[in-house]
Design an enzyme around this catalytic site. Structure first.
Site, PDB file in Angstrom:
ATOM      1  N   LYS A 183       3.653 -11.537 -83.303  1.00 32.58           N
ATOM      2  CA  LYS A 183       3.147 -12.915 -83.287  1.00 32.58           C
ATOM      3  C   LYS A 183       2.846 -13.392 -84.713  1.00 32.58           C
ATOM      4  O   LYS A 183       3.194 -14.505 -85.096  1.00 32.58           O
ATOM      5  CB  LYS A 183       1.884 -13.018 -82.421  1.00 32.58           C
ATOM      6  CG  LYS A 183       1.323 -14.440 -82.362  1.00 32.58           C
ATOM      7  CD  LYS A 183       0.125 -14.532 -81.473  1.00 32.58           C
ATOM      8  CE  LYS A 183      -1.178 -14.281 -82.165  1.00 32.58           C
ATOM      9  NZ  LYS A 183      -1.619 -15.265 -83.151  1.00 32.58           N
ATOM     10  N   ASP A 198      -0.249 -17.325 -78.555  1.00 33.21           N
ATOM     11  CA  ASP A 198      -1.572 -16.712 -78.375  1.00 33.21           C
ATOM     12  C   ASP A 198      -2.147 -17.202 -77.047  1.00 33.21           C
ATOM     13  O   ASP A 198      -1.440 -17.821 -76.246  1.00 33.21           O
ATOM     14  CB  ASP A 198      -2.487 -17.059 -79.562  1.00 33.21           C
ATOM     15  CG  ASP A 198      -2.669 -18.565 -79.717  1.00 33.21           C
ATOM     16  OD1 ASP A 198      -2.220 -19.339 -78.840  1.00 33.21           O
ATOM     17  OD2 ASP A 198      -3.256 -18.975 -80.727  1.00 33.21           O
TER      18      ASP A 198
END
Ligand code: SF4
Length: 211
Positions: free
Chosen positions: A120, A138
């Site tokens: 990420k 997220d």
């Protein structure tokens, strides 16, 4: 996610946030990477508050490596997980200096070899710095995409897997940056601004705020 809807979704977000960019403060690619590392479990505001004092002096991996880890810990002790983050920042700087001549690598496999850089993190970095067709999924992005009609998934990882292959340079259109501003200022967790939302008719969220 309904792939065919991406251009519509991206266009509406661009109209809402035409000048979208990250709210993390940075002066170069290296500082952006450090700011993203620091922002795990912390807000952009908290990270900027710390970096405002230090980024003027800490511009390169070499600058950070002149410090002791203990000093870095003291600098960033208002940020969550500051002990781990200080160690990882130092070690990241060491690898960047020794392996990459203090340049930042630009591929996900290379970036994720750095300490504390998860997939990420790498995607967020590449999306911000190169407008690469990635979205950093997220909990907030996961929440918003599930509220909309776009995915029905149980975790951010599942959401990421589902959407990651669908973006291209052509249909992406700064989607990472606009999406962050959308969950932060518009489709907020408690009081989404549904009445003025361009997705109101398509949104599948049952508890819309129409006050
Ligand atoms: S209609 Fe409301 S819940 Fe749905 S995306 Fe828009 S702001 Fe979020």
């Amino acid at each position: 996610m309904l792939k065919k809807d991406i251009p519509f979704f991206a266009q509406k977000l661009n109209e809402m946030f035409p000048d979208a960019k990250t709210e993390l403060m940075y002066n170069n690619e290296f500082q952006l990477l450090i700011a993203i590392l620091m922002s795990a479990q912390a807000t952009d505001k908290q990270v900027n508050k710390v970096n405002r004092n230090f980024f003027e002096f800490l511009k390169t991996p070499e600058d950070w490596m002149k410090l002791w880890i203990k000093e870095i810990t003291m600098f960033i002790d208002s940020i969550s997980f500051f002990n781990n983050k200080a160690k990882n920042i130092y070690n990241t700087c060491k690898i960047l200096k020794e392996k990459y001549n203090s340049k930042i690598p630009k591929t996900i496999p290379e970036l994720t070899e750095l300490p504390w850089v998860w997939i990420k993190t790498a995607k967020v970095f590449l999306a911000v710095i190169e407008d690469a067709p990635y979205i950093g999924v997220d909990t907030h992005v996961h929440r918003v995409l599930n509220r909309l009609w776009l995915v029905k998934t149980k975790s951010p990882n599942e959401t990421d897997k589902k959407i990651s292959k669908w973006f291209t340079k052509e249909n992406h259109g700064m989607l990472h940056n606009t999406l962050v501003l959308f969950w932060r200022y518009h489709c907020t967790a408690r009081k989404p601004k549904c009445r003025e939302c361009p997705f109101l008719e398509k949104c599948s969220y049952k508890e819309k705020n129409l006050d």
